[in-house]
Scaffold this active site. Structure first.
Site, PDB file in Angstrom:
ATOM      1  N   SER A  23      17.804 -40.860  32.740  1.00 35.69           N
ATOM      2  CA  SER A  23      17.863 -39.839  31.692  1.00 35.69           C
ATOM      3  C   SER A  23      17.601 -40.455  30.328  1.00 35.69           C
ATOM      4  O   SER A  23      17.966 -41.590  30.068  1.00 35.69           O
ATOM      5  CB  SER A  23      19.225 -39.153  31.664  1.00 35.69           C
ATOM      6  OG  SER A  23      19.255 -38.243  30.579  1.00 35.69           O
TER       7      SER A  23
ATOM      8  N   LYS B 143      22.661 -37.502  38.510  1.00 36.77           N
ATOM      9  CA  LYS B 143      21.653 -37.151  37.496  1.00 36.77           C
ATOM     10  C   LYS B 143      21.461 -35.634  37.449  1.00 36.77           C
ATOM     11  O   LYS B 143      21.316 -35.043  36.376  1.00 36.77           O
ATOM     12  CB  LYS B 143      20.322 -37.854  37.812  1.00 36.77           C
ATOM     13  CG  LYS B 143      19.127 -37.359  36.987  1.00 36.77           C
ATOM     14  CD  LYS B 143      19.235 -37.766  35.549  1.00 36.77           C
ATOM     15  CE  LYS B 143      18.313 -37.168  34.532  1.00 36.77           C
ATOM     16  NZ  LYS B 143      17.064 -36.581  34.820  1.00 36.77           N
TER      17      LYS B 143
ATOM     18  N   HIS C  37      24.314 -34.195  35.609  1.00 34.61           N
ATOM     19  CA  HIS C  37      24.069 -34.501  34.191  1.00 34.61           C
ATOM     20  C   HIS C  37      23.154 -33.427  33.595  1.00 34.61           C
ATOM     21  O   HIS C  37      23.423 -32.885  32.522  1.00 34.61           O
ATOM     22  CB  HIS C  37      23.421 -35.892  34.054  1.00 34.61           C
ATOM     23  CG  HIS C  37      22.753 -36.137  32.740  1.00 34.61           C
ATOM     24  ND1 HIS C  37      21.523 -35.583  32.418  1.00 34.61           N
ATOM     25  CD2 HIS C  37      23.131 -36.830  31.650  1.00 34.61           C
ATOM     26  CE1 HIS C  37      21.189 -35.938  31.193  1.00 34.61           C
ATOM     27  NE2 HIS C  37      22.147 -36.702  30.703  1.00 34.61           N
ATOM     28  N   ASN C  38      22.082 -33.114  34.306  1.00 38.52           N
ATOM     29  CA  ASN C  38      21.141 -32.118  33.779  1.00 38.52           C
ATOM     30  C   ASN C  38      21.773 -30.728  33.728  1.00 38.52           C
ATOM     31  O   ASN C  38      21.502 -29.953  32.810  1.00 38.52           O
ATOM     32  CB  ASN C  38      19.876 -32.075  34.640  1.00 38.52           C
ATOM     33  CG  ASN C  38      18.951 -33.242  34.342  1.00 38.52           C
ATOM     34  OD1 ASN C  38      19.402 -34.296  33.879  1.00 38.52           O
ATOM     35  ND2 ASN C  38      17.680 -33.088  34.601  1.00 38.52           N
TER      36      ASN C  38
ATOM     37  N   GLU D 135      23.730 -30.639  30.747  1.00 41.80           N
ATOM     38  CA  GLU D 135      22.771 -30.564  29.624  1.00 41.80           C
ATOM     39  C   GLU D 135      22.340 -29.105  29.376  1.00 41.80           C
ATOM     40  O   GLU D 135      22.269 -28.657  28.230  1.00 41.80           O
ATOM     41  CB  GLU D 135      21.566 -31.434  29.985  1.00 41.80           C
ATOM     42  CG  GLU D 135      20.444 -31.473  28.971  1.00 41.80           C
ATOM     43  CD  GLU D 135      19.248 -32.271  29.527  1.00 41.80           C
ATOM     44  OE1 GLU D 135      19.436 -33.389  30.036  1.00 41.80           O
ATOM     45  OE2 GLU D 135      18.117 -31.754  29.444  1.00 41.80           O
TER      46      GLU D 135
HETATM   47  P1  NBP Z   1       4.756 -36.302  36.125  1.00 38.66           P
HETATM   48  O1  NBP Z   1       5.947 -35.704  36.750  1.00 38.66           O
HETATM   49  O2  NBP Z   1       3.935 -35.473  35.208  1.00 38.66           O
HETATM   50  O3  NBP Z   1       3.793 -36.861  37.294  1.00 38.66           O
HETATM   51  C1  NBP Z   1       2.544 -37.447  37.001  1.00 38.66           C
HETATM   52  C2  NBP Z   1       2.324 -38.686  37.835  1.00 38.66           C
HETATM   53  O4  NBP Z   1       2.401 -38.385  39.244  1.00 38.66           O
HETATM   54  C3  NBP Z   1       0.927 -39.274  37.605  1.00 38.66           C
HETATM   55  O5  NBP Z   1       1.032 -40.674  37.635  1.00 38.66           O
HETATM   56  C4  NBP Z   1       0.161 -38.736  38.810  1.00 38.66           C
HETATM   57  O6  NBP Z   1      -0.968 -39.511  39.152  1.00 38.66           O
HETATM   58  C5  NBP Z   1       1.210 -38.859  39.862  1.00 38.66           C
HETATM   59  N1  NBP Z   1       0.924 -38.115  41.096  1.00 38.66           N
HETATM   60  C6  NBP Z   1       0.886 -36.788  41.338  1.00 38.66           C
HETATM   61 BR1  NBP Z   1       1.061 -35.489  40.061  1.00 38.66          BR
HETATM   62  N2  NBP Z   1       0.625 -36.469  42.602  1.00 38.66           N
HETATM   63  C7  NBP Z   1       0.502 -37.647  43.226  1.00 38.66           C
HETATM   64  C8  NBP Z   1       0.217 -38.008  44.564  1.00 38.66           C
HETATM   65  N3  NBP Z   1       0.079 -37.085  45.512  1.00 38.66           N
HETATM   66  N4  NBP Z   1       0.116 -39.317  44.856  1.00 38.66           N
HETATM   67  C9  NBP Z   1       0.277 -40.252  43.916  1.00 38.66           C
HETATM   68  N5  NBP Z   1       0.566 -39.992  42.621  1.00 38.66           N
HETATM   69  C10 NBP Z   1       0.665 -38.698  42.273  1.00 38.66           C
HETATM   70  O7  NBP Z   1       5.162 -37.659  35.371  1.00 38.66           O
HETATM   71  P2  NBP Z   1       6.369 -37.945  34.352  1.00 38.66           P
HETATM   72  O8  NBP Z   1       6.571 -36.838  33.376  1.00 38.66           O
HETATM   73  O9  NBP Z   1       6.138 -39.327  33.882  1.00 38.66           O
HETATM   74  O10 NBP Z   1       7.656 -37.924  35.299  1.00 38.66           O
HETATM   75  C11 NBP Z   1       7.813 -38.790  36.406  1.00 38.66           C
HETATM   76  C12 NBP Z   1       9.126 -38.462  37.078  1.00 38.66           C
HETATM   77  O11 NBP Z   1      10.195 -38.688  36.148  1.00 38.66           O
HETATM   78  C13 NBP Z   1       9.255 -37.007  37.510  1.00 38.66           C
HETATM   79  O12 NBP Z   1      10.006 -36.927  38.699  1.00 38.66           O
HETATM   80  C14 NBP Z   1      10.037 -36.376  36.383  1.00 38.66           C
HETATM   81  O13 NBP Z   1      10.740 -35.214  36.783  1.00 38.66           O
HETATM   82  C15 NBP Z   1      10.978 -37.501  36.027  1.00 38.66           C
HETATM   83  N6  NBP Z   1      11.531 -37.450  34.684  1.00 38.66           N
HETATM   84  C16 NBP Z   1      10.797 -37.058  33.644  1.00 38.66           C
HETATM   85  C17 NBP Z   1      11.345 -37.031  32.364  1.00 38.66           C
HETATM   86  C18 NBP Z   1      10.526 -36.614  31.187  1.00 38.66           C
HETATM   87  O14 NBP Z   1      11.101 -36.541  30.083  1.00 38.66           O
HETATM   88  N7  NBP Z   1       9.224 -36.374  31.342  1.00 38.66           N
HETATM   89  C19 NBP Z   1      12.666 -37.424  32.176  1.00 38.66           C
HETATM   90  C20 NBP Z   1      13.402 -37.863  33.258  1.00 38.66           C
HETATM   91  C21 NBP Z   1      12.829 -37.867  34.509  1.00 38.66           C
HETATM   92  P3  NBP Z   1      -2.422 -39.176  38.495  1.00 38.66           P
HETATM   93  O15 NBP Z   1      -2.394 -39.801  37.144  1.00 38.66           O
HETATM   94  O16 NBP Z   1      -3.376 -39.815  39.407  1.00 38.66           O
HETATM   95  O17 NBP Z   1      -2.545 -37.684  38.441  1.00 38.66           O
END
Ligand code: NBP
Length: 479
Positions: free
Chosen positions: A128, A182, A185-186, A189
């Site tokens: 988080s 987690k 936590h959300n 939130e």
């Molecule tokens: P995203 O949740 O937007 O996912 C994008 C990533 O997933 C890219 O690297 C994409 O590759 C890859 N991907 C997908 Br879509 N389908 C795939 C597949 N079939 N095989 C391999 N790779 C694949 O990314 P994020 O916002 O960085 O979040 C990552 C995780 O962290 C999520 O679970 C999210 O819920 C969690 N999270 C996010 C936050 C936040 O603030 N954003 C906070 C806390 C936790 P590509 O580039 O080739 O499309």
């Protein structure tokens, strides 16, 4: 040179965690399904530390020291299974697969069971703090085996947020425990943000205080018992003026709140556990109602309510502050109660003081209050059955109750919806009652469905012969 950890999935979270690891002295192997993200990261931030560029999962695996540690940071759901399916055959017994995304804890339990059959460790890690936290130090909630934490823990602790020098990262418990914590936590939130929204609405509609002046009030509140990241950024958002129109930013944003699912998961899980998480549930429903914009627009011309304002805006502001504080405490109490129920259900030894301690910095719900929550659960012999029963919190909430009641009553009279303020107050009033009308519910259930009941004065399970002479018989418990 081999890498100490590999990261696959280099969107915002993966890229920033990889950079955080590299900045902390670890050599990080990088992989992304499409190579562009890997190259962009190396181009922009390659000098953050030591990185190894890889194009395939085989290259990623080959670049790692043993036992290998691979952090998966792809979109939660099917993409995680897809990456695991490709990765697992390339690994060796003892290697550690880490899922740092927002995965559902049941998926994590399933994946952990499957990978342990291949002698691989699977660690579901709750992270988080959003994009910035991932880079500068998030709050980290790792599950999985204790053995895997011995290998992985020092790295995670090093990159985590610190509260007075203490890392905001502790081993939470086996299999899905980290992702469960987690998720809760959300959920907290969601409730935290909703009570802030209700306070904003009351101050504006009830007391006529415009956003810019509310920004000052929230800044002021941030130096007291409400001190927290969310109150701090509320002041920032309320004080922001839209560049295009010169109007308060909050007035140009469409009032339909989005959700990615963790709040809903919390409520579904609470229902399954029989945990009364009403504040969190109301906050999820409040977002759902906000998104029914079309119905709300129609309803404005059809459904009428009372309008008006409060007589004493100055005292009302302080009342709202106290109601916000009390409602927030209830959300934490409900979230923690749910953790206790889950620990029993899943056999996790959740340490509530440690969980509160790692929410003190890095994460979205970080708040001064969490230090006191940690202290309330620190000693086994004084650990409260419910957070609200800890002496410090029982006293604090007692001081807030008169104001809380006034605010909820005023909101009802003015027709201002305060679903979490009021649900939290109802929870408080229900919790402190020795007897609830549930006795009548039991009577009704026995009459229409012979569901039986227990008596206050004797052991056993009973049924009244409602359709006959209304005599009572001892019954076999059908539950
Ligand atoms: P995203 O949740 O937007 O996912 C994008 C990533 O997933 C890219 O690297 C994409 O590759 C890859 N991907 C997908 Br879509 N389908 C795939 C597949 N079939 N095989 C391999 N790779 C694949 O990314 P994020 O916002 O960085 O979040 C990552 C995780 O962290 C999520 O679970 C999210 O819920 C969690 N999270 C996010 C936050 C936040 O603030 N954003 C906070 C806390 C936790 P590509 O580039 O080739 O499309």
């Amino acid at each position: 040179m081999s890498a100490q950890i590999g990261v696959t999935g280099l969107a915002v979270m993966g890229a920033n965690l990889a950079r955080n690891l590299a900045r902390n002295g670890y050599t990080v192997a990088l992989h992304n399904r499409s190579i562009e993200k890997t190259d962009t990261l190396l181009l922009k931030h390659g000098d953050d530390g030591e990185f190894i560029r890889t194009e395939t999962l085989q290259e990623l695996v080959d670049s790692l020291e043993k036992p290998r540690r691979v952090l998966i940071m792809v979109k939660a759901g099917k993409p995680v299974d897809s990456v695991i399916d490709q990765l697992a055959p390339l690994l060796e017994p003892g290697d550690i697969v880490i899922d740092g995304g927002n995965s559902h804890y049941e998926d994590t339990r399933r994946r952990e069971a499957a990978l342990s059959r291949q002698d691989l460790h699977f660690v579901g890690v709750g992270v988080s703090g959003g994009e910035e936290g991932a880079l500068l130090g998030p709050s980290i909630m790792p599950g999985g085996s204790r053995e895997s934490y011995d290998s992985l823990g020092p790295m995670l602790e090093k990159i985590s947020a610190k509260y007075n020098g203490e890392p905001c990262c502790r081993w939470i418990g086996t299999d899905g425990a980290g992702h469960f914590v987690k998720m809760v936590h959300n959920g907290i939130e969601y409730a935290d943000m909703q009570v802030i929204g209700e306070a904003f609405d009351l101050l504006r509609l009830g007391a006529g205080i415009e956003p810019a002046d509310q920004a000052k009030i929230f800044t002021d509140w941030n130096s007291g018992t409400l001190s927290s990241f969310l109150i701090e950024i509320t002041a920032e958002v309320l004080g922001h003026i839209d560049e295009r129109t010169g109007r308060p930013f909050v007035d140009v944003v469409v009032d339909a709140a989005g959700q990615k699912g963790t709040g809903r998961w919390t409520v579904v899980s609470a229902l399954e556990l029989g945990s009364p998480t009403s504040g969190i549930a109301e906050s999820v429903f409040a977002r759902a109602l906000s998104s029914q914009k079309e119905q709300r627009v129609l309803a404005q011309d059809i459904l009428h309510g009372h309008e008006g304002s409060v007589d004493l805006p100055e005292t009302f502001v302080e009342d709202v502050r106290l109601a916000l504080y009390a409602s927030k405490l209830v959300s934490y109490a409900q979230g923690i109660d749910m953790l206790t129920a889950a620990a029993k259900e899943y056999g996790w030894e959740l340490k509530l003081d440690e969980i509160a301690s790692l929410w003190r910095a890095g994460c979205i719900i970080r708040a001064e209050l969490l230090d006191d929550i940690m202290k309330a659960y620190a000693e086994a012999d004084t650990r409260p059955a419910n957070l609200l029963l800890a002496p410090a919190f029982a006293e604090a909430i007692a001081g807030a109750v008169p104001a809380w009641r006034r605010v909820v009553a005023t909101a009802v009279q003015l027709g201002i919806p305060v679903p979490v303020f009021s649900a939290s107050l109802a929870y408080y009033d229900g919790l402190r009652r020795k007897r609830l009308p549930a006795a009548l519910t039991q009577g009704l259930r026995d009459l229409f469905g012979a569901h039986t009941y227990n008596r206050v004065d004797t052991e056993g399970t009973f049924h009244t012969l409602w359709g006959e002479d209304k005599s009572e018989i001892e019954a076999v418990d059908t539950h």
